[in-house]
Design an enzyme around this catalytic site. Sequence first.
Site, PDB file in Angstrom:
ATOM      1  N   CYS A 144       3.556  -4.649 -14.687  1.00 52.12           N
ATOM      2  CA  CYS A 144       4.180  -5.635 -15.571  1.00 52.12           C
ATOM      3  C   CYS A 144       4.986  -6.613 -14.733  1.00 52.12           C
ATOM      4  O   CYS A 144       5.594  -6.234 -13.733  1.00 52.12           O
ATOM      5  CB  CYS A 144       5.103  -5.032 -16.619  1.00 52.12           C
ATOM      6  SG  CYS A 144       4.315  -3.879 -17.731  1.00 52.12           S
ATOM      7  N   LYS A 183     -13.439  -0.740  -2.639  1.00 49.44           N
ATOM      8  CA  LYS A 183     -13.464  -2.194  -2.897  1.00 49.44           C
ATOM      9  C   LYS A 183     -14.545  -2.521  -3.916  1.00 49.44           C
ATOM     10  O   LYS A 183     -14.314  -3.269  -4.853  1.00 49.44           O
ATOM     11  CB  LYS A 183     -13.770  -2.984  -1.617  1.00 49.44           C
ATOM     12  CG  LYS A 183     -12.671  -3.194  -0.595  1.00 49.44           C
ATOM     13  CD  LYS A 183     -11.473  -3.965  -1.033  1.00 49.44           C
ATOM     14  CE  LYS A 183     -10.498  -3.087  -1.753  1.00 49.44           C
ATOM     15  NZ  LYS A 183      -9.442  -2.461  -1.003  1.00 49.44           N
ATOM     16  N   HIS A 211     -25.048  17.682   2.491  1.00 50.12           N
ATOM     17  CA  HIS A 211     -24.464  18.802   1.733  1.00 50.12           C
ATOM     18  C   HIS A 211     -24.335  18.471   0.247  1.00 50.12           C
ATOM     19  O   HIS A 211     -23.546  19.084  -0.448  1.00 50.12           O
ATOM     20  CB  HIS A 211     -23.100  19.174   2.318  1.00 50.12           C
ATOM     21  CG  HIS A 211     -23.195  19.638   3.739  1.00 50.12           C
ATOM     22  ND1 HIS A 211     -23.706  20.866   4.095  1.00 50.12           N
ATOM     23  CD2 HIS A 211     -22.881  19.008   4.898  1.00 50.12           C
ATOM     24  CE1 HIS A 211     -23.699  20.991   5.406  1.00 50.12           C
ATOM     25  NE2 HIS A 211     -23.195  19.871   5.919  1.00 50.12           N
ATOM     26  N   ASN A 226       9.771  -3.604 -17.538  1.00 48.30           N
ATOM     27  CA  ASN A 226       8.739  -3.069 -16.643  1.00 48.30           C
ATOM     28  C   ASN A 226       9.168  -1.647 -16.289  1.00 48.30           C
ATOM     29  O   ASN A 226      10.267  -1.458 -15.780  1.00 48.30           O
ATOM     30  CB  ASN A 226       8.657  -3.946 -15.383  1.00 48.30           C
ATOM     31  CG  ASN A 226       7.836  -3.310 -14.282  1.00 48.30           C
ATOM     32  OD1 ASN A 226       6.943  -2.505 -14.555  1.00 48.30           O
ATOM     33  ND2 ASN A 226       8.139  -3.658 -13.042  1.00 48.30           N
ATOM     34  N   TRP A 231       1.082  -4.604 -18.310  1.00 48.90           N
ATOM     35  CA  TRP A 231       0.050  -3.600 -17.987  1.00 48.90           C
ATOM     36  C   TRP A 231       0.401  -2.398 -18.843  1.00 48.90           C
ATOM     37  O   TRP A 231       1.414  -1.746 -18.622  1.00 48.90           O
ATOM     38  CB  TRP A 231       0.098  -3.252 -16.500  1.00 48.90           C
ATOM     39  CG  TRP A 231      -1.006  -2.359 -16.055  1.00 48.90           C
ATOM     40  CD1 TRP A 231      -2.260  -2.728 -15.671  1.00 48.90           C
ATOM     41  CD2 TRP A 231      -0.964  -0.927 -15.934  1.00 48.90           C
ATOM     42  NE1 TRP A 231      -2.997  -1.615 -15.331  1.00 48.90           N
ATOM     43  CE2 TRP A 231      -2.234  -0.496 -15.473  1.00 48.90           C
ATOM     44  CE3 TRP A 231       0.015   0.043 -16.170  1.00 48.90           C
ATOM     45  CZ2 TRP A 231      -2.535   0.834 -15.249  1.00 48.90           C
ATOM     46  CZ3 TRP A 231      -0.296   1.370 -15.952  1.00 48.90           C
ATOM     47  CH2 TRP A 231      -1.559   1.760 -15.496  1.00 48.90           C
TER      48      TRP A 231
HETATM   49  O1  M6R Z   1       1.032  -1.273  -2.708  1.00 50.69           O
HETATM   50  P1  M6R Z   1       0.373  -0.025  -2.210  1.00 50.69           P
HETATM   51  O2  M6R Z   1      -0.266  -0.210  -0.873  1.00 50.69           O
HETATM   52  O3  M6R Z   1       1.282   1.152  -2.228  1.00 50.69           O
HETATM   53  O4  M6R Z   1      -0.782   0.248  -3.265  1.00 50.69           O
HETATM   54  C1  M6R Z   1      -1.567   1.393  -3.197  1.00 50.69           C
HETATM   55  C2  M6R Z   1      -2.794   1.266  -4.079  1.00 50.69           C
HETATM   56  O5  M6R Z   1      -2.416   1.091  -5.415  1.00 50.69           O
HETATM   57  C3  M6R Z   1      -3.684   0.105  -3.665  1.00 50.69           C
HETATM   58  O6  M6R Z   1      -4.060   0.190  -2.323  1.00 50.69           O
HETATM   59  C4  M6R Z   1      -4.945   0.046  -4.535  1.00 50.69           C
HETATM   60  O7  M6R Z   1      -5.752   1.157  -4.289  1.00 50.69           O
HETATM   61  C5  M6R Z   1      -5.707  -1.246  -4.304  1.00 50.69           C
HETATM   62  N1  M6R Z   1      -6.098  -1.819  -5.562  1.00 50.69           N
HETATM   63  C6  M6R Z   1      -6.932  -1.084  -3.508  1.00 50.69           C
HETATM   64  O8  M6R Z   1      -7.596  -2.276  -3.308  1.00 50.69           O
END
Ligand code: M6R
Length: 614
Positions: A2, A491, A510, A101, A75
């Site tokens: 949010c 990704k 496996h 938030n 969100w």
């Molecule tokens: O801000 P952070 O690096 O702690 O965030 C961690 C994950 O939420 C973040 O890497 C998420 O997996 C991304 N959307 C990946 O692209």
Amino acid sequence: MCGIVGYIGNKEAFPILIKGLRRLEYRGYDSAGVALINDNGDLNVFKTKGKVDNLVEYCSDKNVTGNIGIAHTRWATHGEPSSLNAHPHYSQSKNLAIIHNGIIENYSQLRSRLQAKGISFVSDTDTEVLVQLIEFIQEEKNIDLLTAVQLALNEVIGAYAIAILDHRNPDTIIAARNQSPLVVGIGDDEYFLGSDASPIVEYTDKVVYLEDGNIAVIKRHDDLKVVNIQNRKLYPEIQTIDINLGQIEKGGYPHFMLKEIFEQPDCITNCMRGRVNIDTDNVVLSAVIDYKKQLLQAKRFVIVACGTSWHAGLIGKQMIESFCRIPVEVEYASEFRYRNPVICKDDVVIAISQSGETADTLAAVKLAKRHGAFIYGICNAIGSSIPRATDTGSYIHVGPEIGVASTKAFTGQVSVLTMLALALAKERGTISSADYLKIVEELHQIPNKMKELLKLNKRIADLSRTFTYARDFLFLGRGYNYPVALEGALKLKEISYIHAEGYPAAEMKHGPIALIDSDMPVVVIATHNAMYDKVLSNIQEVKARKGKVIAIVSKGDETISRIADEVIEMPATIECLEPLLATIPLQLLAYHIAVCRGKDVDQPRNLAKSVTVE
Ligand code: M6R
């Protein structure tokens, strides 16, 4: 998650709030809303399901005047995305409006208590409970808004960043923070409020990052006042931010994600500036100098992170173990914090987070700190909660990352982990001078090699059309490139919604090999390193089952070119640095497939950039 924005000053608030919401939309985008007090003292709330564009359209025939307002992009946590559940929420009398938030964990008990007192609710949210509670206390005790907010927050369990308007006090915004970020911008006779500095940077570079337990009284023509729940006056530091507008705009690219992929050579140069000295062939991290004793006496490193940052941690583990000969564990922060882990006083816990706000990573840091571990942060967002909770750390300095899919932060994190591993290994005497020099010199070459790789953008865009409608994808890699395979799969799935799995290449036999048929694209990182022959065999196994192989190979490889269906050549580098290059074609592949599928690349469904809920 949010996004929160606020404005009070002499200008029209609505355009400032909308611009701010657009900058924060990466934090959530299932509904948006705004509350404004106009010159007649009316408190108007306008909100709607969907993105900020929907809100703008919805407001096109409304009276959105006023120079005080708060706005929110949501969100969803409690209550489905809908106009009713969108913020701001009115109190029952409509005297107050709130944006929030975070999560009020005891909202259901509070709600029942208020319902028993005759208060009715119009939404399913925890946020509405908070505004009703504040109003209930204010009326029952006949007290001012600040005192009512303090008393209400005293009863609340959970995380929040809130901003409240009261139309009877049209010159004041009250804002408060506990575990969710909130920044106050100090302009010329005007104030701004944001979940981060991005909605503020256009107007002022003077900001106050509120701390947990801070309540800000933001009053027109008056100094900023910050108190705590007990009403003790606090004196927060006014800081100067150094991000500029260009860094948070698209700069001619169709999406932030593509811009951020292309920024990587410059980002890594910035990340290494002043740290990798090629004249002296040395790597210097100030945290390693300042906290040498704590770092060198460590018996174990524990890396905590989530998502992409966790993948970077897996690469860091291999480097730290290999160069420094110290055991390293890599933990999902969300698991670590809840499983009563063994944490010792001579552990060093490395918290990796782009946003510096991920709730699970922050909680893992606090847990480790309580057990006496020494905490090292590797973050991007300057001044965010995780770096402030750590003992020391190294920023990755890649600039604001807006696309929800993390790209440049990953390569920045891997670069910092490489520098950390090298600096520590040198101090510990566990790396030979020849190896150290070779890695330092090669690290210095990485930005140029990234630039060379990025020239393949068009080729990868063309190739991605062949695979746009694949149902599943498999990503394979070994050693340092196994986390790259995980990252490639993440990704692709998060922005294109294609099911994808990353696997260590040798594990394929496996189980996952059963999935392979002529419809299955398999991306294999098959560079010229110690594992080359093994990975080549894995490719043969895929081809024998008619799988479609997209191979990332070292430049000049002729063997795999003859077997694979598609080949992407990357400049050669030493094995431990390959992730910094091999990740880039996978980022581009995911990007172009998502674009071909017509998906919202920068704001994929159900996701948010900053995951500030558990
Ligand atoms: O801000 P952070 O690096 O702690 O965030 C961690 C994950 O939420 C973040 O890497 C998420 O997996 C991304 N959307 C990946 O692209």
